[in-house]
Design a protein around this motif. Structure first.
Motif, short mmCIF file in Angstrom:
data_model
loop_
_atom_site.label_atom_id
_atom_site.label_comp_id
_atom_site.label_asym_id
_atom_site.label_seq_id
_atom_site.Cartn_x
_atom_site.Cartn_y
_atom_site.Cartn_z
N TRP A 39 -7.71 9.17 -22.73
CA TRP A 39 -8.54 8.60 -21.67
C TRP A 39 -9.51 7.55 -22.21
O TRP A 39 -9.73 6.51 -21.58
N LEU A 52 -18.20 10.62 -18.21
CA LEU A 52 -16.86 10.95 -17.73
C LEU A 52 -16.05 11.72 -18.76
O LEU A 52 -15.07 12.39 -18.42
N LEU A 56 -9.60 9.01 -15.29
CA LEU A 56 -9.98 10.40 -15.60
C LEU A 56 -9.07 11.37 -14.86
O LEU A 56 -8.59 12.36 -15.43
N VAL A 58 -15.67 17.78 -13.09
CA VAL A 58 -15.02 16.49 -12.80
C VAL A 58 -15.74 15.82 -11.63
O VAL A 58 -16.08 14.62 -11.68
#
Length: 885
Positions: free
Chosen positions: A680, A720, A798, A819
């Motif tokens: 990511w 994130l 993400l 999240v």
């Protein structure tokens, strides 16, 4: 410190020759003056202390990573160029990472210190003809030491006299049952476990008494030999540290090459060298994944916290992941796969066979025949057999504060107490006399106040003393020696230890001239597997992890235990390993018996040379060298020795094998989360570098400033990235094979996705920047567009990376609430960055219009859709979901 002073090892010599060789007296021992002189000459009876790292060294080792080196150099160069804020931010990230790792390792060391037994050992020694207790460290060669049940053997002793002495040598040799000792010399080829005339330092006397001459102290003992072997063994770096280091080196080379290329292109296009040096440094700062070390450390630290809740103490952060990459677990038998508690599981009496349920020393369980519970009182022969085990017994059962039962004395006799208690037989008439077990007599006997004599010993010896047997009702019947022997052999084939019992009536004169006996029956006992051991082994097999049992016990016992926990196949012994054994046969064997510490170490090295990642479990001193050599050493916290714990990377407070299986599961989850984060995070760094290179090649203004790069790396990446640290383990994590240790950290499929998202970031941000500039927007507005493109694209990406092989959009939010929290947080942060005047002034940002946000959202949505399409194309047909690419 001293070793053997005789040309022939003391275990091969008669006791009187050993006494002469060491210039001592077999009755009076050494004089105090002679002992003091030898102590001054030879030094204390202690192993050399391990040199531990100081606090400063342990803290500095947290910086030992190529990626950290790159960050430190970047901070220094940035500071030299006058960008002090940028330099402090980078340096702050590095220091936070080091502090987290240092704090975790310090906490683990404190936990291990609390586990260690910190009592000083003393010894009963005869000097000048008087018995006195002295610190074990003051013993010297030639000292005359007295041993009794419960004593820890303080040095290597050549035994001169024994009386029913038995020693638990499991910590040294791996032999689970106490070894009966006698003063006889042993042959030259005898292994340490077979040298019955020796008592070794660090072992424990469980029964009887003995007297011996000290023949070796400190590093000269068998224990000292293992200590030297352990110090000569170099710890192996974990797969994660190797992969991260390789990854860091690749990133370093790529960043330096890209920065040099940027500098050269700019100079060739006529720009000044100073300007291009500034641009190259900005590119390096953008391309370095500053958040990676912090997220790696946080993810591992959270894994450590979860491991503590699952019964494990992790000494070094990367060890959490290493179990997840393990391909072979080399496990000890005693105390790991088994309970290390002898248990009577079967009995034969009056011509019938009985089963006793329950495990360990807890007096709970039932007696069954033909699958039905019975009352032992209605079976006189069985009752007498159990009562004989209760009466001819010197052990005691005690209950600890936590409710656990343990034995004080011989574990075998403890098992006999438990079997009697299961039948409700907790009392016998008081004992008036006793005959201890000796090598010559080969039985022990007790006389009780009611005139009953109880006798126990090996089957063949007891049969020699008997004329008849107790029938089903207890009355005498003819003795069928053939049937008894056959039943005992059948028990032996199951690796059960068998004892025979008999009784007699004798005059009150005592046990001199034992009368002929009546055979009562047999009791067969076993060190039972732990309740979850078989399930844990099966789970490891399902996960593609090979389990190898390596023990110092006998081959028959090892084979039987292996079969009960699901480890089938051939058994290889230490003697076999001394011959010409092919690597293929070693790889194919699952059970190794009668293995010495050196051979355990060789087995670990042999599997490592075949490319395996090895987890080695153990609790004894004999396991320490192999624990240190293994990719990850796992020591037992309850029964493990200090040497084992100090050599291990992880200490399990719950000693059974099931804890290791849980650790493998946890380690796989940690590695998955790290890979997800790296997949990511990298497009951000690659994309930033490409955007800067493209601007220089095109001859335009820099689309993003160094401080804005740091803003992205320290807000979007960290905010994130944190959900990956707490991402739940995939439900199929233990149904897939282990990772190939030879594979790189990132697979080809992952690399394709990283490059695809990097390309979208490059084209999307560069195109929108030029769109805004072409329509009259200020440089500040255009750069704000670029920052927000990166932030929102990382947000949608993400959701792609919560699973690397299937879509999990809203399900990912439901199973990991962080999240959603992170998504809201990054949106709020970017709103502040874009619209708050103070932020505009510090970061050269500017407010955006609604249509600009729509264009940014279109780029982010395109990135999400492209990655999901790639997942679909890259996933093999009919493949089971794995949670990984």
């Amino acid at each position: 410190m001293t070793g053997v002073r005789t040309p022939v090892p003391p275990y091969r010599l008669p006791g009187d020759e050993v006494v002469r060789a060491f210039r001592t007296d077999p009755e009076r021992g050494l004089s105090a003056d002679e002992a003091a002189a030898r102590l001054a000459r030879e030094g204390p009876n202690e192993l050399p202390a391990a040199r531990g790292r100081g606090l400063v060294a342990r803290f500095l080792l947290q910086f030992n990573s190529p990626l950290i080196y790159v960050l430190l150099v970047s901070a220094a160069v940035t500071a030299l160029l006058g960008e002090h804020v940028d330099a402090l931010v980078i340096l702050g990230v590095v220091i936070v990472n080091a502090v987290v790792g240092f704090a975790q390792e310090a906490r683990a060391e404190r936990a291990l210190t609390a586990l260690a037994a910190l009592s000083r050992t003393t010894a009963a020694v005869v000097r000048d003809g008087a018995l006195r207790r002295v610190p074990a460290a003051e013993l010297v060669a030639g000292d005359l030491v007295e041993l009794e049940a419960g004593d820890k053997v303080p040095a290597d002793l050549r035994l001169l006299r024994t009386r029913e002495l038995a020693v638990d040598e499991s910590a040294l040799t791996g032999e689970s049952a106490p070894v009966a000792k006698d003063p006889a010399a042993a042959p030259a080829a005898a292994a340490p476990a077979d040298r019955t005339g020796m008592a070794f330092s660090g072992t424990l006397a469980t029964r009887g008494r003995g007297t011996g001459v000290v023949v070796a102290t400190g590093a000269g003992t068998e224990l000292g030999g293992i200590h030297r072997l352990m110090n000569a063994t170099h710890a192996v770096r974990t797969p994660l540290t190797r992969k991260i280091d390789r990854f860091g080196r690749v990133v370093t080379v790529a960043i330096l090459a890209l920065a040099a290329l940027t500098f050269a292109i700019g100079v060739l296009r006529g720009r000044g060298a100073a300007e291009m040096l500034t641009a190259a440094v900005a590119l390096a700062v953008g391309a370095i994944p500053e958040g990676l070390p912090a997220i790696v450390t946080i993810t591992l630290a959270l894994g450590v916290a979860r491991m503590v809740r699952r019964g494990a103490i992790v000494r070094h952060l990367p060890a959490v992941e290493t179990l997840g990459s393990t391909t072979v677990i080399c496990t000890d038998k005693t105390g790991t796969l088994t309970r290390n508690e002898m248990t009577v599981t079967a009995a034969t009496a009056g011509g019938s066979d009985y089963i006793l349920t329950g495990t360990g020393y807890a007096p709970s369980g039932t007696v069954e025949r033909d699958g039905r519970r019975i009352d032992p009182a209605a079976h006189p022969a069985l009752r007498e057999t159990l009562l004989a085990g209760r009466g001819c017994n010197d052990a005691r059962l005690v209950r600890d504060e936590d409710g656990a039962w343990r034995v004080v004395g011989d574990p075998t006799e403890g098992a006999l107490l438990t079997s009697a208690a299961k039948a409700g037989l907790d009392r016998v008439p008081p004992r008036t006399s006793a005959l201890p077990f000796t090598a010559e007599r080969r039985y022990s006997a007790t006389l009780h106040a009611d005139g009953t004599v109880y006798v126990k010993g090996p089957v063949e010896r007891i049969l020699e003393l008997c004329d008849d047997a107790a029938g089903p009702d207890g009355a005498p019947v003819p003795l069928d020696r053939t049937a008894v022997t056959a039943r005992a052999e059948a028990y032996g084939e199951q690796a059960l230890r068998v004892l025979a019992f008999a009784r007699a009536r004798t005059p009150a004169s005592g046990l001199d001239g034992l009368p002929r006996l009546t055979f009562l029956g047999l009791q067969a006992m076993f060190d039972p597997p732990r309740p979850d051991a078989a399930r844990a082994v099966a789970t490891c097999h399902d996960a593609g992890v090979l389990v190898k049992m390596i023990t110092g016990d006998h081959a028959a016992t090892a084979r039987a235990v292996g079969a009960r926990v699901g480890l089938h196949g051939d058994v290889m012994t230490g003697a076999d390993l001394e011959g010409d054994v092919s690597p293929e046969r070693i790889q194919a064997t699952t059970v190794f018996a009668r293995v010495s510490p050196e051979q355990k170490l060789r087995l670990v090295q042999a599997h490592q040379s075949a490319g395996h990642v090895i987890a080695m479990t153990g609790d004894g001193v004999n396991d320490a060298p192999a624990l240190k050599q293994a990719d990850i050493g796992v020591a037992m916290g309850r029964t493990g020795t200090d040497a084992a714990k100090e050599s291990a990377d992880m200490v399990l407070t719950g000693d059974d094998f099931a804890s290791i299986e849980k650790a493998v599961e946890e380690g796989r989850g940690v590695f998955d989360n790290l890979v997800k984060f790296i997949v990511w995070a990298l497009p951000s760094n690659i994309g930033l570098g490409l955007v800067l290179v493209a601007a220089i090649v095109a001859g335009t203004d820099l689309p993003i400033l160094p401080l804005q790069v740091l803003w992205l790396n320290m807000t979007a990446v960290l905010v994130l990235g944190l959900p990956f640290a707490v991402e739940p383990r995939d439900e199929h994590i233990m149904r897939r094979p282990p990772r190939d240790p030879a594979l790189p950290l990132l697979t080809r499929a992952m690399t394709v996705r990283i490059l695809a998202v990097s390309a979208i970031l490059l084209t999307g941000s560069f195109a929108l920047q030029h769109w805004e500039r072409a329509h009259g927007a200020s440089p500040e507005t255009a750069r704000t567009i670029v920052v927000d493109v990166f932030a929102l694209t990382l947000l949608t990406y993400l959701f792609n990376c919560l699973s690397l092989d299937r879509p999990v959009l809203w399900r990912g939010v439901r199973r990991n609430p962080w999240v959603g929290v992170s998504a809201l947080a990054i949106v709020a942060i970017q709103m502040l960055y874009t619209y708050v005047p103070a932020m505009n002034a510090v970061f050269d940002s500017a407010p955006l219009s609604a249509t600009a946000w729509l264009r940014i959202a279109a780029v982010a949505a395109a990135s999400y859709l492209l990655v999901e399409i790639l997942k679909r194309l890259q996933r093999p047909r009919h493949a089971a979901p794995t949670g990984r690419a």
